[in-house]
Design an enzyme around this catalytic site. Sequence first.
Site, PDB file in Angstrom:
ATOM      1  N   ALA A   1       0.872  -1.171   0.000  1.00  0.00           N
ATOM      2  CA  ALA A   1       0.000   0.000   0.000  1.00  0.00           C
ATOM      3  C   ALA A   1       0.913   1.227   0.000  1.00  0.00           C
ATOM      4  O   ALA A   1       2.082   1.140   0.378  1.00  0.00           O
ATOM      5  CB  ALA A   1      -0.873  -0.018   1.244  1.00  0.00           C
TER       6      ALA A   1
ATOM      7  N   GLY B   1       0.639  -4.874   0.878  1.00  0.00           N
ATOM      8  CA  GLY B   1      -0.590  -4.911   0.075  1.00  0.00           C
ATOM      9  C   GLY B   1      -0.389  -5.571  -1.284  1.00  0.00           C
ATOM     10  O   GLY B   1      -1.333  -6.132  -1.851  1.00  0.00           O
TER      11      GLY B   1
ATOM     12  N   GLU C   1       4.980  -5.163   7.067  1.00  0.00           N
ATOM     13  CA  GLU C   1       4.263  -4.138   7.836  1.00  0.00           C
ATOM     14  C   GLU C   1       4.810  -3.957   9.245  1.00  0.00           C
ATOM     15  O   GLU C   1       4.848  -2.842   9.762  1.00  0.00           O
ATOM     16  CB  GLU C   1       2.759  -4.462   7.903  1.00  0.00           C
ATOM     17  CG  GLU C   1       2.015  -4.267   6.589  1.00  0.00           C
ATOM     18  CD  GLU C   1       2.036  -5.483   5.683  1.00  0.00           C
ATOM     19  OE1 GLU C   1       2.825  -6.427   5.954  1.00  0.00           O
ATOM     20  OE2 GLU C   1       1.285  -5.512   4.703  1.00  0.00           O
TER      21      GLU C   1
ATOM     22  N   GLU D   1      -0.618  -9.148  -0.631  1.00  0.00           N
ATOM     23  CA  GLU D   1      -2.022  -9.431  -0.296  1.00  0.00           C
ATOM     24  C   GLU D   1      -2.888  -9.476  -1.560  1.00  0.00           C
ATOM     25  O   GLU D   1      -3.787 -10.311  -1.686  1.00  0.00           O
ATOM     26  CB  GLU D   1      -2.535  -8.372   0.686  1.00  0.00           C
ATOM     27  CG  GLU D   1      -1.876  -8.516   2.064  1.00  0.00           C
ATOM     28  CD  GLU D   1      -2.135  -7.330   2.967  1.00  0.00           C
ATOM     29  OE1 GLU D   1      -1.694  -6.210   2.625  1.00  0.00           O
ATOM     30  OE2 GLU D   1      -2.778  -7.502   4.013  1.00  0.00           O
TER      31      GLU D   1
END
Length: 270
Positions: free
Chosen positions: A67, A112, A135, A115
């Site tokens: 992200a 992300g 993260e 993911e």
Amino acid sequence: MKFLHIKAQEEDGILTITLNRPKALNALNMLMVNELREALENYHRVWPNTRAIIITGAGDKAFAAGADIKEFEHLDVQRAMELSRNGHTLMQLIENAHIPIIAAVNGYALGGGCELAMACHFRIASENAKFGQPEANLGLIPGFGGTQRLPMLIGKGRALELLLTGEMISAQEAHQMGLVNHVTPTKSLLPFTRSIAKKIMEKGPLAVKYIIRCVNAYYNPNENGMELEISHFAHLLPTAQAREGIRAFLEKRKPNFHALTDDQPTENNT
Ligand code: CAA
């Protein structure tokens, strides 16, 4: 359909969606997540020939490096919740799609990005790909489903090690762990992924849809996957698609499902 941070192109029934912010290693900012959602919610209308989707990254370094960390500063709880929920909605849209969505991972797939790849039905990686959930290095946890899909794919112990250390693994290691199905030379990644998509596109479209649905049900505590399989099997059997597949086998010819794509089981559970 016009996009700023993704590219979408349909060819021979395969829609290739490319995450397109190579200078930022294709980091998934909020706009990109929204654009992906828009493309996936409307693909059957905008690119009606689509029977398989490939998601990949632009450039030769990254699928997506996570992200967009630059958007994280100054988010309060409510906006962080929205960001995470939006990501989850996108991942569920991918996971529950009626046609195969394959990740062609061509470099970093972190946070992300990993993911997103994990929400796809399966993953093919180029030999320079790297996977990780870093993260915890940021004092964070995954927000797009990583704590759930990683253990599902590679087991609890290995998932916890990756999540807690924040370390990256190579494409080969990801292959050994079952996170990716195949590792290819970088140049072959897209042609190889397309060749697998094409094999699936030759199958009965309703069968493809229900296989995805039944396998997903196994991981959903609110569903009874065994019962769903019995029901889908029974309702598929009398359809024109299954009749064609069975007849083709008996007549020793290839089935032609293409003319029968609108065929639906009669039960209202489609
Ligand atoms: N968000 C925003 N920008 C990113 C980014 C990210 N996740 N990853 C890379 N970039 C940007 C860098 O800031 C840099 O931009 P500038 O040129 O403007 O400085 C550019 O992409 C190139 O990156 P690097 O110079 O860092 O490239 P590198 O080759 O030295 O390192 C890397 C590559 C190891 C992938 C490194 O960029 C990195 O560690 N990126 C962050 C990975 C990460 O922590 N991802 C998790 C994000 S949080 C998350 O995803 C939460 C969630 O689950 C929803």
